[in-house]
Design a protein around this motif. Structure first.
Motif, short mmCIF file in Angstrom:
data_model
loop_
_atom_site.label_atom_id
_atom_site.label_comp_id
_atom_site.label_asym_id
_atom_site.label_seq_id
_atom_site.Cartn_x
_atom_site.Cartn_y
_atom_site.Cartn_z
N VAL A 1 1.78 9.45 -5.93
CA VAL A 1 2.30 10.80 -5.67
C VAL A 1 3.37 11.16 -6.70
CG1 VAL A 1 3.63 12.20 -4.03
CG2 VAL A 1 1.74 10.79 -3.21
N ALA A 2 4.28 10.22 -6.96
CA ALA A 2 5.34 10.47 -7.95
C ALA A 2 4.74 10.69 -9.34
CB ALA A 2 6.32 9.31 -7.97
N ALA A 3 3.71 9.93 -9.68
CA ALA A 3 3.07 10.09 -10.98
C ALA A 3 2.45 11.48 -11.11
CB ALA A 3 2.01 9.01 -11.19
N TRP A 4 1.75 11.91 -10.06
CA TRP A 4 1.12 13.23 -10.11
C TRP A 4 2.19 14.32 -10.23
CZ3 TRP A 4 -2.88 15.59 -11.61
CH2 TRP A 4 -3.13 16.92 -11.23
N ARG B 1 0.83 -1.22 0.00
CA ARG B 1 0.00 0.00 0.00
C ARG B 1 0.86 1.26 0.00
NH1 ARG B 1 -5.25 -0.64 0.42
NH2 ARG B 1 -6.06 -2.68 1.00
N GLU B 2 1.94 1.24 0.76
CA GLU B 2 2.85 2.39 0.80
C GLU B 2 3.50 2.61 -0.57
OE1 GLU B 2 7.08 3.35 2.91
OE2 GLU B 2 5.58 2.33 4.13
N LEU B 3 3.91 1.53 -1.21
CA LEU B 3 4.53 1.65 -2.53
C LEU B 3 3.56 2.23 -3.55
CD1 LEU B 3 6.45 -1.74 -2.71
CD2 LEU B 3 7.47 0.54 -2.53
N VAL B 4 2.32 1.76 -3.52
CA VAL B 4 1.31 2.26 -4.47
C VAL B 4 1.04 3.74 -4.22
CG1 VAL B 4 -1.11 2.08 -5.18
CG2 VAL B 4 0.27 0.01 -4.90
N GLU C 1 13.77 1.35 -4.83
CA GLU C 1 14.16 2.34 -3.82
C GLU C 1 13.90 1.78 -2.41
OE1 GLU C 1 12.17 6.48 -2.45
OE2 GLU C 1 12.68 6.34 -4.59
N HIS C 2 12.76 1.14 -2.23
CA HIS C 2 12.43 0.53 -0.94
C HIS C 2 13.47 -0.53 -0.56
CE1 HIS C 2 9.91 -1.18 2.25
NE2 HIS C 2 10.25 -2.35 1.76
N TRP D 1 3.14 2.79 -17.62
CA TRP D 1 3.90 3.89 -17.00
C TRP D 1 3.84 3.79 -15.48
CZ3 TRP D 1 2.17 8.89 -14.90
CH2 TRP D 1 3.22 9.82 -14.75
N MET D 2 2.66 3.52 -14.94
CA MET D 2 2.50 3.41 -13.49
C MET D 2 3.26 2.21 -12.93
SD MET D 2 0.95 5.95 -12.16
CE MET D 2 0.98 5.23 -10.54
N ARG D 3 3.24 1.08 -13.64
CA ARG D 3 4.00 -0.08 -13.16
C ARG D 3 5.49 0.22 -13.15
NH1 ARG D 3 0.13 -2.92 -16.21
NH2 ARG D 3 1.61 -3.24 -17.89
N GLY D 4 5.95 1.00 -14.12
CA GLY D 4 7.36 1.40 -14.13
C GLY D 4 7.71 2.25 -12.92
N ILE D 5 6.83 3.17 -12.58
CA ILE D 5 7.05 4.01 -11.39
C ILE D 5 7.03 3.13 -10.15
CG2 ILE D 5 6.05 5.83 -9.94
CD1 ILE D 5 5.03 7.13 -12.57
N LEU D 6 6.06 2.22 -10.07
CA LEU D 6 5.97 1.34 -8.92
C LEU D 6 7.20 0.45 -8.81
CD1 LEU D 6 4.21 0.45 -6.56
CD2 LEU D 6 3.11 -1.16 -8.10
#
Length: 164
Positions: free
Chosen positions: A40-43, A32-35, A69-70, A58-63
């Motif tokens: 937030v990063a996408a926005w 949930r934290e990652l999503v 990073e985590h 695109w969102m899966r790439g950000i995730l």
């Protein structure tokens, strides 16, 4: 892209992204934290989104980047390797509507694994332990644990590909 359209896309893809995060992170709270961090990063970077591309990809790439990073921040030593993440990404991409059945199939395939592989996955991914901690708990050396996890991921990949 305006806030309303972004909100619509987030609602449409939320469950799929959460399922993806659960698959890589293992723990619900981490997923949930990652999503949330990915949204937030996408926005914050919505101006960089190429509208000719697929938003879910695109969102899966950000995730995926948030997951990396985590892992770095939490010194997790047994993250999904690039091949496993790519295989999961390819499976998700083949289901553009975010079909949750992919994750149901993953759970079915996981149930078919031999107990030693299942234990290794559970201890590392579900419980989020480091490889040294997990290896000690399972009575293995870290190299043996990494090999067991590699074999488990390959078995899951093969099982999922048979179900396609």
């Amino acid at each position: 892209m305006d806030r309303t359209r972004f909100s619509e896309l987030i609602r449409c893809h939320h469950l799929t992204l959460l399922s993806y995060a659960r698959a890589v992170a293992g723990q619900e709270s981490t997923a949930r934290e990652l999503v949330q961090d990915a949204f937030v990063a996408a926005w914050q970077n919505i101006g960089r989104f190429d509208v000719t591309r697929d938003f879910a990809t695109w969102m899966r790439g950000i995730l995926r980047n948030k997951w990396r990073e985590h892992c770095r921040l939490h010194s997790r030593e047994v993250p999904f390797d690039e091949a496993a993440l790519s295989a999961l990404e390819a499976t998700l991409a083949s289901h553009p509507q975010g079909d949750a059945a992919v994750f149901a199939r993953l759970a079915e395939c996981r149930e078919k694994l031999p107990e030693p592989m299942s234990q290794a996955l559970r201890v590392c991914y579900d419980e989020g332990r480091t490889s040294d901690d997990a290896a000690g708990l399972l009575g293995l050396n870290p190299a043996a644990l990494r090999k067991r996890l590699e074999r488990a991921r390959e078995a899951l990949r093969l099982c999922l590909s048979k179900n396609d």
